[in-house]
Structures are given as structure tokens and as C-alpha cells.
Design an enzyme around this catalytic site. Structure first.
Site, PDB file in Angstrom:
ATOM      1  N   CYS A  75       0.839  -1.202   0.000  1.00 53.43           N
ATOM      2  CA  CYS A  75       0.000   0.000   0.000  1.00 53.43           C
ATOM      3  C   CYS A  75       0.879   1.259   0.000  1.00 53.43           C
ATOM      4  O   CYS A  75       1.589   1.534   0.972  1.00 53.43           O
ATOM      5  CB  CYS A  75      -0.910  -0.025   1.222  1.00 53.43           C
ATOM      6  SG  CYS A  75      -1.777   1.512   1.542  1.00 53.43           S
TER       7      CYS A  75
ATOM      8  N   CYS B  85       0.048   3.680   2.806  1.00 57.98           N
ATOM      9  CA  CYS B  85       0.575   3.183   4.083  1.00 57.98           C
ATOM     10  C   CYS B  85       2.071   3.470   4.187  1.00 57.98           C
ATOM     11  O   CYS B  85       2.565   3.902   5.239  1.00 57.98           O
ATOM     12  CB  CYS B  85       0.330   1.684   4.220  1.00 57.98           C
ATOM     13  SG  CYS B  85      -1.396   1.179   4.127  1.00 57.98           S
TER      14      CYS B  85
END
Length: 188
Positions: A78, A81
Site C-alpha cells: 500500500c 501506508c
């Protein structure tokens, strides 16, 4: 009778050229390997996501130790993230004694019960808990350093979560009464 060979005679210049080419090729390979090693972090500590996840408390411990908690559901792949990881690392470092920061990788089957319990449907997803371990809010999507600081300060002080896009407080539904209710097909 002498046999003739079709191999040309080797002179010292040709042998030296081959040796120089091999050395140059080895040096280029070594430099490429070194460059790749440095690009991947070299001997430095693990990437922030991995480092935070490794040092995280178990969720049950974090929710029962008397400190507010911030649980982040993330994935290694991600990009949001990864972008948020250095800010999360700073928050954890600055508030280590006041706030538990827990990272749970949604791709790790070990955390599937938590993924289901907290209805994770987007990452990064942050779950906020007060010092007694009660859920008080949720945020979906990446947060910058200032937002994480404001959310952390609210958790630590016991204040309401700041109003910002993608952040919602958790409401607790009252427990249902245990009296039997007539069903929709009941005619009594």
C-alpha cells in the site's frame, strides 16, 4: 609429418585485453550490486512499516494496559501506508509512554479476526481506543504528520477526536432488551 592447427597464435595484447574486460565487467557488477543494496536500505534498520509492526504490542495487550491505543491496518504494498509510515514512526517515538501504536498487516492471516471485527474495507485504516480499551473512532485513508499529531493528542488527553475528513467517532449501540418480541409473521 607435422599437423597444423587452425588456432591463431595468442599475443600478450589480446590476453591483456580479455583480462581488462573481465575486471571492468566485475567492477561494474560490483557497483550495480552496491547500488541495489543501498537503494534497498543497506544495513539501515527495517523500513518504518516493518519496524513498527515488529515492535507493536499484541492488540489485546495494547487494549488492556491502561493507555489509549491507535491500531493501523496496513499492507506492505500500500503506497499510502508506506507514505504515512515515517509520520506514524514519529508519533510512536514521541508518545511511546502515553500511547500504544499497533500495526496489523491485512495480508497476514494471523490478523484476519481483527480485520473482520473492525470491518476493514480500506487501508490504511486507523482504529482509536481510549485508555480503557473502548473504541472511540476510526479513520480511513492516509494521514499527514499534523493530522496524526492532532489525533494522538486527542487520544492522550481523552478529548473528542478532531473533526477532519474521513474520521468518525464510534457510537455504542445500547444493548437490546432480552424480552421476546413477536416476529413479523406472528399473529398472537
Amino acid at each position: 609429418m607435422a599437423q597444423s592447427t587452425n588456432t591463431p597464435p595468442v599475443d600478450s595484447n589480446t590476453a591483456a585485453l580479455g583480462r581488462r574486460e573481465r575486471m571492468l565487467l566485475a567492477a561494474v557488477a560490483a557497483l550495480l550490486a552496491l547500488g541495489l543494496f543501498l537503494l534497498r536500505g543497506g544495513l539501515s534498520p527495517a523500513a518504518p512499516l516493518e519496524k513498527l509492526a515488529r515492535q507493536s504490542l499484541e492488540p489485546a495487550v495494547a487494549l488492556s494496559n491502561g493507555r489509549p491505543s491507535l491500531i493501523e491496518f496496513y499492507a506492505d504494498w500500500c503506497e499510502a501506508c508506506q507514505a504515512m509510515a515515517p509520520a506514524m514512526e514519529r508519533v510512536e517515538g514521541e508518545h511511546h509512554e502515553q500511547l500504544d501504536v499497533v500495526l496489523l498487516n491485512v495480508d497476514n492471516p494471523r490478523w484476519q479476526p481483527e480485520v473482520d471485527r473492525y470491518d476493514v474495507n480500506g487501508i490504511p485504516q486507523l482504529e482509536f481506543f481510549d485508555a480503557s480499551g473502548a473504541p472511540i473512532g476510526r479513520a480511513v485513508g492516509a494521514r499527514n504528520q499534523g493530522e496524526l499529531e492532532a489525533l494522538s493528542a486527542a487520544l492522550i488527553s481523552g478529548s473528542p477526536l478532531p473533526a477532519m475528513a474521513g474520521v468518525a467517532e464510534t457510537s455504542v449501540l445500547p444493548k437490546a432488551e432480552t424480552t421476546a418480541m413477536a416476529g413479523p409473521r406472528s399473529h398472537s
